[in-house]
Write an enzyme that holds these catalytic residues in place. Structure first.
Site, short mmCIF file in Angstrom:
data_model
loop_
_atom_site.label_atom_id
_atom_site.label_comp_id
_atom_site.label_asym_id
_atom_site.label_seq_id
_atom_site.Cartn_x
_atom_site.Cartn_y
_atom_site.Cartn_z
N ASP A 17 -16.78 11.04 -3.17
CA ASP A 17 -16.15 9.83 -2.64
C ASP A 17 -16.95 9.29 -1.45
OD1 ASP A 17 -13.74 8.07 -1.55
OD2 ASP A 17 -13.08 8.87 -3.48
N CYS A 28 -10.60 0.53 -8.21
CA CYS A 28 -9.66 0.94 -7.16
C CYS A 28 -9.66 -0.16 -6.11
CB CYS A 28 -10.10 2.27 -6.56
SG CYS A 28 -9.15 2.80 -5.11
N ASN A 67 -11.31 -2.17 -0.24
CA ASN A 67 -10.30 -1.68 0.70
C ASN A 67 -9.74 -2.71 1.67
OD1 ASN A 67 -9.66 1.10 0.14
ND2 ASN A 67 -11.81 1.56 0.57
N TRP A 108 0.83 -1.20 0.00
CA TRP A 108 0.00 0.00 0.00
C TRP A 108 0.87 1.25 0.00
CZ3 TRP A 108 -1.27 3.61 4.15
CH2 TRP A 108 -2.28 4.53 3.78
N ASP A 159 -2.98 5.14 -3.62
CA ASP A 159 -3.44 6.15 -2.68
C ASP A 159 -2.35 7.17 -2.37
OD1 ASP A 159 -5.95 5.09 -2.50
OD2 ASP A 159 -5.63 4.05 -0.60
N LYS A 166 -16.37 5.22 -9.30
CA LYS A 166 -15.12 4.73 -8.71
C LYS A 166 -15.49 3.53 -7.84
CE LYS A 166 -11.04 6.07 -6.03
NZ LYS A 166 -10.31 7.18 -5.38
N TRP A 167 -14.97 2.36 -8.20
CA TRP A 167 -15.33 1.08 -7.56
C TRP A 167 -14.15 0.65 -6.69
CZ3 TRP A 167 -19.69 -2.20 -8.98
CH2 TRP A 167 -19.66 -3.47 -8.40
N ASP A 168 -14.34 0.69 -5.38
CA ASP A 168 -13.23 0.46 -4.45
C ASP A 168 -13.34 -0.91 -3.79
OD1 ASP A 168 -10.90 1.07 -3.10
OD2 ASP A 168 -11.62 3.00 -2.35
N ARG A 225 -9.83 -2.89 8.07
CA ARG A 225 -10.47 -1.56 7.99
C ARG A 225 -11.92 -1.62 8.50
NH1 ARG A 225 -12.49 2.38 3.70
NH2 ARG A 225 -11.58 4.38 4.25
#
Length: 776
Positions: A364, A522, A478, A197, A544, A474-476, A441
């Protein structure tokens, strides 16, 4: 072009040849992959096996020199004398692990073969040709179909395999690579792109010596630890000279790439799904498709190899309305507001961005559920009334009315335990029975093996998209996958692959019917930067980390495999949140411009000079956007360790953009020169520096030498001056022919500790210049 003659297959692209043949015992023997050759009898270039090798096992006693352990093969098995790393491990219907796939038949046809379970490259019938070879393990009635598709113009050959079980009994796949290739060793070095990361895709080079080298992921995604793509280069290869092979895979899950050097000095390369925790039961009449592998070769160094990859991705991987279409300049609110926003703050940010020339506003994280921090709300699609009391739709309409397109962030693959979805359907989350789930997270992974979960995601995302004027998503994702288990599948060894197939199913159902939406995938930055995602998302959030000095390594590493048009790159505030490094606004833009440009910070804190500079940056980017995003990208090797040089030349060679970056300055820096490659040698060009601001505060206490009175360099007067006034850094203008530019422009001197004038270049640490080149 594909030809078959005297038991030899000749695969030819514009600049490369790939030859292999059928041996007397019906195995596929590799002869040549490299520079294009005229078709001939391959005997002179094939690896010889004219002597018996001690310690080997002969495949057939009629020929003691025929040992599979000492032959360059196209694919191999287990149990017949080849003791090198095997591309396949199957518990066959006869309950053994012995496999011997031999030639049965082949056919050649125009175009490519669509895959049934995975995305693949594609091409018109005029662009590509395919060879399908059927191999068979005869005693078990198991077939393997091997596909080779030749894309002549981009110098790419793709490979994949399909396993079919024609036996009454089931078999179990434990490993199956998409491709394998044996070649004579040419003092190869393996080039991988590794990190984590905020430090993705750093280039590493390792000499191939006896043993096995593996580039892989076990995170459930292609991962930021090791990008799937890797290179195999001869020792003296540089950016513009030397032989180098490139391999990548159209897959977003656990990947596996391996290079092995044998005792016979043969290098074996293979690539496919990672066998880590993989097991797939294949019943009678069932088939299994491997992901497609992309192969290319250059005899002119890394830059030519990269251009092969870039052209192929732009023309044969990315699809839909955004194929070869210029990407918009965006403003993203994340680093400006994080979770603490309301409609007034967002509207102010949008208005300021519009005045600067931005084309799209991206909202976002934080617009849904009770998403006021990162501990709650994932999985819910109700609107967060705390942040947006009037709802989402009125705000989108307001943004559209300003003349901006609108984009929205989602993280559909995840769920917080503190969410309405999890309270209603805890079974939707990936957890292991009897064990406490592990969170990343504060979130769990949703089970994409479950069709109900997939339907839930598709229904809710589509509802939001179809009820609003949304042009970008925007497809994240995490976190990495852990607790790999699904109650919906019988064989848990299938989990990781079925998860990725589930993801592709979701993306297919949402975005194929809505081709006008630009999807940027993402995964905490570049955790899923791969060709599989590029089949659906024409661009990917690169990292990031928006610190441009780090981005030189991140974007630079990815540029070996992926085009600029695929890389999301934003200008953020400094000191940077990821490194606490303070870089000039100019350098932030000069790096981000070699990608899909965006801005990501609170614009209300900009002073007059900064607003003027950003407005000019965006105008220049728009004017030269096609060159930045789709030009022929080149990394130029500098004669200094503290310099990085990038350039992109338009396809018609009429213009170019060149970035000159200084990571750290040296005292009394010697002369710099700027080579510009790839232009028409006899044509005349102009070269001009993009003007950029130098603030008075840059000189620190040196201002005392310019003034007749003492002044505090951090005081009110200097701070006020910096808000409204700045010097223009040295602007250089040159005219020269393409050949002279390739040799290199000798640039003006940098600041050397004393004296300054308008012809002195002021770069210091982290400084840079952007040069615009136009044909006269």
């Amino acid at each position: 072009m594909i030809e078959y003659k005297d038991n030899v297959f000749y695969l030819t692209t514009k600049d490369t040849s790939y030859w292999f043949g059928i041996t007397e015992f019906k195995h596929l023997e590799h002869f040549h992959y490299g520079p294009r050759l005229n078709i001939m009898n391959p005997e002179s270039i094939r690896m010889k096996h004219s002597a018996e090798t001690g310690g080997t096992v002969a495949y057939d006693e009629s020929d003691p020199t025929y040992s599979l352990d000492a032959i360059c093969l196209e694919y191999s098995g287990i149990g017949t004398g080849d003791y090198r790393h095997s591309p396949i491990e199957i518990k066959m219907p006869d309950t053994t692990f012995v496999s011997d796939f031999v030639y049965k038949s082949h056919r050649i046809f125009t175009g490519h073969m669509e895959m049934k379970t995975l995305p693949s490259a594609y091409g018109k019938d005029t662009e590509c040709k395919t060879l399908e070879i059927t191999l068979e393990d005869e005693s078990n009635s198991v077939e393997m179909l091997m596909y080779y598709t030749v894309y002549e113009e981009s110098n790419v050959i793709t490979r994949r395999a399909v396993l079919k079980n024609n036996n009454e009994k089931s078999l179990v796949i434990r490993r199956i690579m998409s491709m394998m290739l044996d070649m004579p060793n040419r003092d190869f070095h393996m080039v991988t792109f590794d990190g984590g990361w905020i430090k993705e895709a750093h280039k590493h080079i390792r000499k191939i010596e006896s043993g096995l080298y593996v580039n892989s992921s076990t995170t459930g995604a292609s991962s930021n630890k090791h990008n799937p793509g890797f290179l195999l280069a001869e020792k003296k290869t540089d950016e513009d000279a030397g032989n180098v092979y490139g391999f990548n895979i159209i897959y977003s899950g656990n990947h596996y790439g391996a290079v092995e050097l044998s005792s016979q000095d043969i290098v074996r390369v293979m690539m496919g799904i990672n066998p880590h925790c993989f097991e797939w039961v294949l019943k009678k009449d069932e088939f299994f498709e491997t992901p497609e592998v992309i192969m290319t070769f250059s005899e002119n160094g890394y830059n030519k190899l990269s251009r092969n990859f870039h052209d192929f991705v732009n023309n044969n991987v990315v699809r839909g309305d955004w194929k070869n279409k210029e990407r918009p300049v965006v403003i993203n609110n994340w680093e400006a507001t994080f979770f603490r926003f309301n409609e007034r703050k967002l509207s102010g940010l949008a208005r300021r961005a519009k005045r600067l020339g931005v084309e799209m506003f991206v909202l976002d994280d934080g617009w849904f559920g009770k998403r006021n921090d990162d501990t709650a709300g994932l999985g819910d699609y109700s609107i967060n009334k705390k942040n947006l009391p009037r709802g989402l739709s009125p705000f989108i309409k307001k943004v559209n009315k300003m003349g901006l397109k609108f984009g929205l962030w989602f993280e559909p693959e995840m769920v917080n335990p503190d969410s309405d979805l999890f309270r209603a359907h805890p079974e939707y989350a990936v957890t292991t029975p009897g064990k406490k789930p592990t969170l990343g997270r504060h979130q769990l992974v949703l089970d994409l093996c479950n069709s109900d979960v997939r339907d839930y995601i598709v229904e809710n995302v589509c509802r939001i998209l179809d009820s609003n004027e949304i042009s970008y998503v925007k497809w994240d994702m995490n976190r990495h996958v852990s607790d790999a288990y699904s109650a919906l599948i019988d064989e848990q060894g299938e989990f990781f692959h079925r998860y990725i197939m589930g993801l592709y199913d979701i993306l297919e159902r949402i975005f194929i019917p809505r081709p006008h939406i630009l999807l940027e995938s993402c995964s905490s930055g570049g955790n899923r930067f791969d060709l599989g995602m590029l089949c659906y998302s024409p661009q990917i959030w690169t990292s990031d980390d928006t610190d441009p000095i780090e981005r030189l390594k991140i974007q630079g590493g990815l540029s070996y495999l992926y085009p600029q048009s695929s890389m999301g790159a934003h200008v953020s505030s400094a000191p940077h949140q990821q490194t606490l490094r303070h870089t000039p606004m100019s350098t932030r833009f000069n790096v981000a411009s070699f990608g899909c440009l965006g801005y990501e910070f609170d614009l209300k804190h900009l002073n007059f000079v900064e607003r003027r500079e950003i407005k000019n940056q965006i105008a220049v980017y728009k004017k030269h956007r096609n060159t930045f995003q789709y030009g022929d990208f080149t990394r130029t090797e500098s004669n200094k360790d503290n310099k990085v040089i990038w350039q992109s030349v338009s396809k018609d060679k009429s213009k170019a953009a060149v970035g000159f970056y200084q990571t750290l300055c040296n005292a009394a820096e010697g002369y710099d020169y700027l080579p510009v490659k790839g232009l028409e040698k006899d044509s005349k060009y102009s070269v001009e520096t993009l003007p950029q601001s130098i603030f008075v505060k840059t000189f620190g206490d040196l201002v005392k030498f310019l003034l007749p009175f003492s002044i505090d360099p951090e005081g009110f007067l200097i701070r006020t001056a910096n808000k409204f006034y700045a010097l223009t850094n040295c602007v250089e203008k040159y005219e020269a022919c393409g050949k002279a530019l390739e040799w290199g422009i000798k640039l003006n001197n940098q600041f050397m500790g004393t004296n300054y004038n308008e012809n002195t270049r002021l770069l210091s640490d982290y400084g840079s210049n952007l040069y615009i080149v136009n044909k006269i």
